[in-house]
Design a protein around this motif. Sequence first.
Motif, mmCIF file in Angstrom:
data_model
loop_
_atom_site.group_PDB
_atom_site.id
_atom_site.type_symbol
_atom_site.label_atom_id
_atom_site.label_comp_id
_atom_site.label_asym_id
_atom_site.label_seq_id
_atom_site.Cartn_x
_atom_site.Cartn_y
_atom_site.Cartn_z
ATOM 1 N N ASN A 1 -6.579 10.797 -42.050
ATOM 2 C CA ASN A 1 -5.239 10.329 -42.361
ATOM 3 C C ASN A 1 -5.166 10.143 -43.869
ATOM 4 O O ASN A 1 -6.025 9.471 -44.445
ATOM 5 C CB ASN A 1 -4.941 9.008 -41.635
ATOM 6 C CG ASN A 1 -3.520 8.528 -41.821
ATOM 7 O OD1 ASN A 1 -3.077 8.299 -42.941
ATOM 8 N ND2 ASN A 1 -2.809 8.355 -40.721
ATOM 9 N N ALA B 1 -3.121 2.655 -42.595
ATOM 10 C CA ALA B 1 -2.384 3.023 -43.812
ATOM 11 C C ALA B 1 -1.911 1.784 -44.568
ATOM 12 O O ALA B 1 -1.732 1.827 -45.787
ATOM 13 C CB ALA B 1 -1.200 3.910 -43.452
ATOM 14 N N ASP C 1 2.225 10.869 -37.616
ATOM 15 C CA ASP C 1 3.467 10.250 -38.091
ATOM 16 C C ASP C 1 4.692 10.974 -37.520
ATOM 17 O O ASP C 1 5.634 11.309 -38.237
ATOM 18 C CB ASP C 1 3.508 10.246 -39.617
ATOM 19 C CG ASP C 1 3.441 11.645 -40.217
ATOM 20 O OD1 ASP C 1 2.916 12.561 -39.546
ATOM 21 O OD2 ASP C 1 3.920 11.833 -41.348
ATOM 22 N N LYS D 1 11.337 10.669 -38.627
ATOM 23 C CA LYS D 1 11.704 10.367 -40.013
ATOM 24 C C LYS D 1 12.816 11.272 -40.537
ATOM 25 O O LYS D 1 13.616 10.855 -41.374
ATOM 26 C CB LYS D 1 10.461 10.488 -40.903
ATOM 27 C CG LYS D 1 9.373 9.472 -40.579
ATOM 28 C CD LYS D 1 8.253 9.491 -41.594
ATOM 29 C CE LYS D 1 7.401 10.727 -41.496
ATOM 30 N NZ LYS D 1 6.225 10.679 -42.403
ATOM 31 N N SER E 1 7.294 0.565 -37.127
ATOM 32 C CA SER E 1 5.911 0.900 -37.456
ATOM 33 C C SER E 1 5.312 1.738 -36.341
ATOM 34 O O SER E 1 5.792 1.723 -35.198
ATOM 35 C CB SER E 1 5.073 -0.375 -37.657
ATOM 36 O OG SER E 1 5.021 -1.130 -36.457
ATOM 37 N N ASN E 2 4.265 2.465 -36.682
ATOM 38 C CA ASN E 2 3.600 3.356 -35.740
ATOM 39 C C ASN E 2 2.113 3.043 -35.686
ATOM 40 O O ASN E 2 1.485 2.814 -36.713
ATOM 41 C CB ASN E 2 3.803 4.818 -36.165
ATOM 42 C CG ASN E 2 2.907 5.763 -35.392
ATOM 43 O OD1 ASN E 2 2.835 5.694 -34.170
ATOM 44 N ND2 ASN E 2 2.215 6.639 -36.103
ATOM 45 N N ARG F 1 5.854 12.457 -29.694
ATOM 46 C CA ARG F 1 6.765 12.561 -30.825
ATOM 47 C C ARG F 1 8.153 12.042 -30.455
ATOM 48 O O ARG F 1 8.563 12.030 -29.296
ATOM 49 C CB ARG F 1 6.871 14.002 -31.313
ATOM 50 C CG ARG F 1 7.444 14.993 -30.307
ATOM 51 C CD ARG F 1 7.623 16.362 -30.942
ATOM 52 N NE ARG F 1 8.505 16.262 -32.085
ATOM 53 C CZ ARG F 1 8.387 17.024 -33.179
ATOM 54 N NH1 ARG F 1 7.424 17.914 -33.256
ATOM 55 N NH2 ARG F 1 9.233 16.879 -34.180
ATOM 56 N N GLU G 1 5.091 4.886 -44.179
ATOM 57 C CA GLU G 1 5.573 6.255 -43.974
ATOM 58 C C GLU G 1 5.537 6.686 -42.512
ATOM 59 O O GLU G 1 5.539 7.887 -42.202
ATOM 60 C CB GLU G 1 4.766 7.252 -44.817
ATOM 61 C CG GLU G 1 4.834 6.983 -46.306
ATOM 62 C CD GLU G 1 4.022 7.973 -47.117
ATOM 63 O OE1 GLU G 1 3.524 8.964 -46.536
ATOM 64 O OE2 GLU G 1 3.877 7.757 -48.329
ATOM 65 N N GLY G 2 5.477 5.729 -41.595
ATOM 66 C CA GLY G 2 5.380 6.069 -40.183
ATOM 67 C C GLY G 2 3.987 6.485 -39.756
ATOM 68 O O GLY G 2 3.786 6.932 -38.617
ATOM 69 N N ARG G 3 3.016 6.331 -40.655
ATOM 70 C CA ARG G 3 1.631 6.626 -40.298
ATOM 71 C C ARG G 3 0.995 5.375 -39.692
ATOM 72 O O ARG G 3 1.625 4.327 -39.578
ATOM 73 C CB ARG G 3 0.859 7.099 -41.536
ATOM 74 C CG ARG G 3 1.423 8.386 -42.126
ATOM 75 C CD ARG G 3 0.570 8.920 -43.258
ATOM 76 N NE ARG G 3 1.156 10.103 -43.874
ATOM 77 C CZ ARG G 3 1.014 11.344 -43.402
ATOM 78 N NH1 ARG G 3 0.306 11.562 -42.311
ATOM 79 N NH2 ARG G 3 1.593 12.357 -44.027
ATOM 80 N N GLU H 1 5.955 9.810 -34.262
ATOM 81 C CA GLU H 1 6.513 8.978 -33.197
ATOM 82 C C GLU H 1 7.875 8.419 -33.591
ATOM 83 O O GLU H 1 8.789 8.328 -32.770
ATOM 84 C CB GLU H 1 5.534 7.861 -32.825
ATOM 85 C CG GLU H 1 4.175 8.407 -32.399
ATOM 86 C CD GLU H 1 3.427 7.544 -31.401
ATOM 87 O OE1 GLU H 1 4.052 6.654 -30.777
ATOM 88 O OE2 GLU H 1 2.221 7.760 -31.236
ATOM 89 N N ASP I 1 4.263 -0.018 -49.242
ATOM 90 C CA ASP I 1 4.216 0.426 -47.844
ATOM 91 C C ASP I 1 5.455 0.059 -47.032
ATOM 92 O O ASP I 1 5.416 0.103 -45.795
ATOM 93 C CB ASP I 1 2.959 -0.098 -47.127
ATOM 94 C CG ASP I 1 1.682 0.514 -47.673
ATOM 95 O OD1 ASP I 1 1.707 1.711 -47.971
ATOM 96 O OD2 ASP I 1 0.681 -0.219 -47.808
#
Length: 419
Positions: free
Chosen positions: A80, A345, A300, A305, A294-295, A276, A338-340, A302, A321
Motif C-alpha cells: 500500500n 495509511a 481504495d 471516489k 473511511s475504509n 467495490r 484517500e480511501g485507503r 470501497e 489525511d
Amino acid sequence: MNMVSESIVKDMALAHNGHLKIDWVKEHMPVLNRIRERFEKEQPFAGLKVAISLHLEAKTAYLAKVVQAGGAEVTITGSNPLSTQDDVCAALVEDGIRVFAKYNPDPAEYKEHMIKTLETRPDLIIDDGGDLVTILHSERRDLLSQVRGGAEETTTGILRLKALEKEGKLEFPMVAVNDAFCKYLFDNRYGTGQSVWDGINRTTNLVVAGKTVVVVGYGWCGKGVAMRAKGLGAKVIVTEIDAIKAVEAYMDGFEVMPMSEAAKHGDYFVTVTGNRDVIRKEHFEVMKDGAILSNAGHFDVEVNKVELEALSTSRRIVRKDIEEFVMADGRKVYLLAEGRLVNLAAGDGHPAEIMDMTFALQAVSLAYVNEQYKAIGKQVLNVPYELDAMVAQYKLEALGIGIDKLTDEQKAYLDSWVE
C-alpha cells in the motif's frame, strides 16, 4: 551483495529510527521470536529467495528478518503506497534485506517496485491482496517458473486466488493464511477493531461517544470495528448483503439496515467488505453534513471516489489525511487517507502482539509450502490445523497460561460410538 545500491528507498539516513521501531516490536512478538530460534537452527529457506509484499512497517520488517534468519535472501516491497515507513525501509537495507519501497510513490513507481521485487526471481512469496500473484499470472509470466508457492495475508487476496484456481489458472500453491483461526479470530477481529479506531481517532481528534457509526460488512474485521465502536460509546449500525451475518449483527445488539437508509444516519462510516463501490453516489447524496468516511478493506475502491468528486463543488485537504468534499447544497463530507486502509495509511496498523500470531503463521506456512509444494499441487490450501494450534500454544506459553489435556480414557471415549 551491496543492498544499498540494489535497493530503492527514500533516505538511508533514516535507518536509526527504523531500527528503534523494529527493536520495539521484537520485544512484543514472543511467538515470532520462538519461530526465529527454530529457523536459525533448521535453516528451512537455505539457498532460497523470498519476495514479500506487505504493509511495510516495523512488524512486517521483523517478519522479513525472521525469514532471513531461516537462510533466505529476502526482497520486500510495500502493499500500500501510504503504509510504507521510510525509516523502516532504510533499517532493513542495513540489515541485508533488499527493499523496493517508498512512502507515497506515484502509481508508476509503486508498480515498478512490485516488478523489481519479482525480478529477483523468488522461490517463495508472501503476498497481501494478491498483487504479486496477479503480476506473475499476467504481465510477467516469464518470472513464474521458479516460484514454488507462497502465503496470502488477506481476504481480498484469497478471493483473487480462488478466482484463479476456479479458472484453472493458478500456477503454484498458496496458503490462505487469512483463513486460519489464529488470523481471523485475533488479527481480523481484535487487530482491525483496535487499529481502525486508532487511525480514525489520531487523524480526526474528534469524539466517538454518542456518535453513530456505520460499519459496512460484518465479517471478522467488521465485527471487530463494531465491537470497538460500541466500546467507545457509539451507536452502531451494520449493513450487510449476507442474511446470516445480518442476523448475527442483530443478535450482537447492533441495528441492521440497508446502506440507502444507514447513509442518512452515520457520523462515521467504516467499510470492511473487500468489494467495490459499497458507498457511492446515492449514499453521498443523503449523508449528514460532516460525515466522515473511511475504509479498512484492502483496496481504495470501497468508497467510490470518482462519484464523490463528481458530486462536489470543491475539495481541499483540511488536516493531514483528511480531505473535505463540499456538496452543491453546502454539506461537507470528509474522506480519510484517500480511501485507503485507514488503520495503516493513517496509523501504525495492528498492535505488535496481534501481528505476532499472524506473522508466525506466515513464517511457518511458508516453510510448510516449501517442504510440500510438489505434493500440494496448484491450489489454494488452508493453514494445516497443527500449525494453527502450535502458534496458539506458543502464544499461551508466552502469556504464562496453561490449559488442560485429554486423558487417554477421554480420547478413547471421543473416538467411540459406544457409551
